[in-house]
Motif scaffolding. Structure first.
Motif, PDB file in Angstrom:
ATOM      1  N   ARG A   8      61.269 -40.119 -67.135  1.00  9.58           N
ATOM      2  CA  ARG A   8      60.181 -40.664 -66.674  1.00  9.58           C
ATOM      3  C   ARG A   8      60.002 -39.091 -66.005  1.00  9.58           C
ATOM      4  O   ARG A   8      60.471 -37.845 -65.260  1.00  9.58           O
ATOM      5  CB  ARG A   8      60.345 -41.181 -65.110  1.00  9.58           C
ATOM      6  CG  ARG A   8      61.204 -42.833 -65.129  1.00  9.58           C
ATOM      7  CD  ARG A   8      60.931 -43.142 -64.317  1.00  9.58           C
ATOM      8  NE  ARG A   8      61.531 -45.004 -63.663  1.00  9.58           N
ATOM      9  CZ  ARG A   8      61.421 -45.090 -63.252  1.00  9.58           C
ATOM     10  NH1 ARG A   8      61.441 -44.581 -62.252  1.00  9.58           N
ATOM     11  NH2 ARG A   8      62.164 -46.827 -64.176  1.00  9.58           N
ATOM     12  N   ASN A   9      58.635 -38.802 -66.446  1.00 10.10           N
ATOM     13  CA  ASN A   9      57.822 -37.372 -66.234  1.00 10.10           C
ATOM     14  C   ASN A   9      56.799 -38.086 -64.751  1.00 10.10           C
ATOM     15  O   ASN A   9      56.027 -39.357 -64.945  1.00 10.10           O
ATOM     16  CB  ASN A   9      57.236 -37.475 -67.622  1.00 10.10           C
ATOM     17  CG  ASN A   9      57.852 -37.011 -67.871  1.00 10.10           C
ATOM     18  OD1 ASN A   9      58.869 -36.638 -68.496  1.00 10.10           O
ATOM     19  ND2 ASN A   9      57.394 -36.267 -69.678  1.00 10.10           N
ATOM     20  N   GLU A  10      56.873 -37.090 -63.997  1.00  9.14           N
ATOM     21  CA  GLU A  10      55.977 -37.043 -62.828  1.00  9.14           C
ATOM     22  C   GLU A  10      55.125 -35.687 -62.973  1.00  9.14           C
ATOM     23  O   GLU A  10      54.768 -34.348 -63.596  1.00  9.14           O
ATOM     24  CB  GLU A  10      56.361 -36.668 -61.719  1.00  9.14           C
ATOM     25  CG  GLU A  10      57.737 -37.404 -61.026  1.00  9.14           C
ATOM     26  CD  GLU A  10      58.253 -37.836 -60.078  1.00  9.14           C
ATOM     27  OE1 GLU A  10      57.635 -37.204 -58.750  1.00  9.14           O
ATOM     28  OE2 GLU A  10      59.295 -38.238 -59.746  1.00  9.14           O
ATOM     29  N   ALA A  11      53.410 -35.963 -62.608  1.00  5.85           N
ATOM     30  CA  ALA A  11      52.443 -35.590 -62.440  1.00  5.85           C
ATOM     31  C   ALA A  11      51.276 -35.281 -61.635  1.00  5.85           C
ATOM     32  O   ALA A  11      51.611 -36.102 -61.124  1.00  5.85           O
ATOM     33  CB  ALA A  11      51.413 -35.245 -64.241  1.00  5.85           C
ATOM     34  N   LYS A  12      51.027 -34.565 -61.026  1.00  8.45           N
ATOM     35  CA  LYS A  12      50.231 -33.806 -59.893  1.00  8.45           C
ATOM     36  C   LYS A  12      48.854 -33.456 -60.467  1.00  8.45           C
ATOM     37  O   LYS A  12      49.140 -32.096 -60.694  1.00  8.45           O
ATOM     38  CB  LYS A  12      51.237 -34.077 -58.953  1.00  8.45           C
ATOM     39  CG  LYS A  12      52.729 -34.404 -57.973  1.00  8.45           C
ATOM     40  CD  LYS A  12      52.839 -33.737 -57.134  1.00  8.45           C
ATOM     41  CE  LYS A  12      54.384 -33.847 -56.225  1.00  8.45           C
ATOM     42  NZ  LYS A  12      55.162 -33.909 -55.380  1.00  8.45           N
ATOM     43  N   THR A  13      47.347 -34.269 -59.206  1.00  9.31           N
ATOM     44  CA  THR A  13      46.887 -33.192 -59.392  1.00  9.31           C
ATOM     45  C   THR A  13      46.179 -32.854 -57.118  1.00  9.31           C
ATOM     46  O   THR A  13      46.409 -34.016 -57.038  1.00  9.31           O
ATOM     47  CB  THR A  13      45.845 -34.146 -59.847  1.00  9.31           C
ATOM     48  OG1 THR A  13      46.138 -35.347 -59.317  1.00  9.31           O
ATOM     49  CG2 THR A  13      46.117 -34.592 -61.626  1.00  9.31           C
ATOM     50  N   GLN A  14      45.619 -32.488 -57.867  1.00 13.07           N
ATOM     51  CA  GLN A  14      44.615 -31.876 -56.419  1.00 13.07           C
ATOM     52  C   GLN A  14      43.642 -31.526 -56.889  1.00 13.07           C
ATOM     53  O   GLN A  14      43.213 -30.844 -57.512  1.00 13.07           O
ATOM     54  CB  GLN A  14      45.877 -31.539 -55.975  1.00 13.07           C
ATOM     55  CG  GLN A  14      44.832 -30.813 -54.638  1.00 13.07           C
ATOM     56  CD  GLN A  14      45.869 -29.725 -53.600  1.00 13.07           C
ATOM     57  OE1 GLN A  14      46.699 -29.316 -54.373  1.00 13.07           O
ATOM     58  NE2 GLN A  14      45.096 -29.473 -52.587  1.00 13.07           N
ATOM     59  N   SER A  15      42.291 -32.080 -55.992  1.00 11.68           N
ATOM     60  CA  SER A  15      41.409 -32.392 -55.971  1.00 11.68           C
ATOM     61  C   SER A  15      40.840 -31.106 -55.401  1.00 11.68           C
ATOM     62  O   SER A  15      41.088 -31.114 -53.753  1.00 11.68           O
ATOM     63  CB  SER A  15      40.521 -33.337 -55.449  1.00 11.68           C
ATOM     64  OG  SER A  15      40.365 -34.200 -54.801  1.00 11.68           O
ATOM     65  N   ASP A  16      39.155 -30.138 -55.616  1.00  8.02           N
ATOM     66  CA  ASP A  16      38.845 -29.277 -55.067  1.00  8.02           C
ATOM     67  C   ASP A  16      38.689 -30.315 -52.696  1.00  8.02           C
ATOM     68  O   ASP A  16      37.932 -31.207 -52.836  1.00  8.02           O
ATOM     69  CB  ASP A  16      37.881 -28.420 -54.833  1.00  8.02           C
ATOM     70  CG  ASP A  16      38.759 -28.073 -56.657  1.00  8.02           C
ATOM     71  OD1 ASP A  16      39.307 -27.465 -56.436  1.00  8.02           O
ATOM     72  OD2 ASP A  16      37.774 -27.744 -56.868  1.00  8.02           O
ATOM     73  N   ALA A  17      38.627 -29.551 -52.113  1.00  9.00           N
ATOM     74  CA  ALA A  17      38.299 -29.806 -50.749  1.00  9.00           C
ATOM     75  C   ALA A  17      37.345 -30.276 -50.287  1.00  9.00           C
ATOM     76  O   ALA A  17      36.018 -30.879 -49.839  1.00  9.00           O
ATOM     77  CB  ALA A  17      38.846 -29.812 -49.566  1.00  9.00           C
ATOM     78  N   VAL A  18      36.326 -29.364 -51.572  1.00  8.97           N
ATOM     79  CA  VAL A  18      34.952 -28.872 -51.535  1.00  8.97           C
ATOM     80  C   VAL A  18      33.714 -29.584 -52.546  1.00  8.97           C
ATOM     81  O   VAL A  18      33.299 -28.742 -53.236  1.00  8.97           O
ATOM     82  CB  VAL A  18      34.477 -27.547 -50.533  1.00  8.97           C
ATOM     83  CG1 VAL A  18      32.587 -27.402 -51.057  1.00  8.97           C
ATOM     84  CG2 VAL A  18      35.254 -26.708 -50.023  1.00  8.97           C
ATOM     85  N   ALA A  19      34.339 -30.824 -53.108  1.00  9.32           N
ATOM     86  CA  ALA A  19      33.584 -30.830 -54.386  1.00  9.32           C
ATOM     87  C   ALA A  19      31.988 -31.571 -53.894  1.00  9.32           C
ATOM     88  O   ALA A  19      32.092 -32.223 -53.151  1.00  9.32           O
ATOM     89  CB  ALA A  19      34.241 -32.195 -54.592  1.00  9.32           C
TER      90      ALA A  19
END
Length: 166
Positions: A8-19
């Motif tokens: 199993r592969n895990e991936a994470k993303t994070q969005s900009d707080a000021v989008a």
């Protein structure tokens, strides 16, 4: 039962707080556009496709294909109906022939049983006639023997003078 473990592969993303927020285009009401002339949406003659030269041949091909397929399906249905009819006729004929064959077998069996019965009766009659013939032959022989014995005995007694009745 144990199954092999999978990776199993895990991936994470994070969005900009000021989008930047998504801005949806404003839908215009056609009633608001009455009387307005937009030169950017001007359609010149020849810009749009010609229905006679571009759509009619495609439509003819589609209609022709649908008709050809439909006629093929109708033909298949007729053939299937004819096959079903032939099958019913064949099964009916086969059932009639099987019934006739059963009747013929029953008749043959009945004739065989009758023939065997007559043969047994003939054999019994022959045995009775043979016994009767033997009995008649024995009676005839005994009668001839006793007639000869009695005659010779009576003659001998007469010659001796011993009380012959007569």
């Amino acid at each position: 039962m144990d199954y092999p473990s999978t990776k199993r592969n895990e991936a994470k993303t994070q969005s900009d707080a000021v989008a930047d927020p998504i801005v949806f285009p404003r839908l215009s009401n056609p009633a608001d556009d009455v009387g307005r002339h937009d030169s950017a949406a001007q359609v010149e003659s020849g810009d749009l496709f010609d229905t006679e030269t571009e759509i009619v041949p495609v439509l003819d091909a589609l209609v022709g294909t649908v008709l050809r397929i439909s006629l093929g399906e109708v033909r298949e249905e007729r053939e299937l109906a004819a096959i079903r009819k032939k099958r019913r006729e064949f099964e009916m004929l086969r059932d009639m022939e099987l019934a006739e064959l059963k009747a013929l077998r029953d008749d043959a069996k009945e004739r065989f049983v009758e023939r065997q019965c007559r043969i047994r009766q003939e054999q019994q009659l022959y045995a009775v006639l043979l016994e009767l013939k033997r009995t008649a032959g024995a009676r005839e022989y005994a009668g001839e023997f006793f007639d000869g014995v009695v005659c010779s005995n009576v003659t001998a007694r007469r010659q001796r003078g011993v009380g012959a009745r007569g």
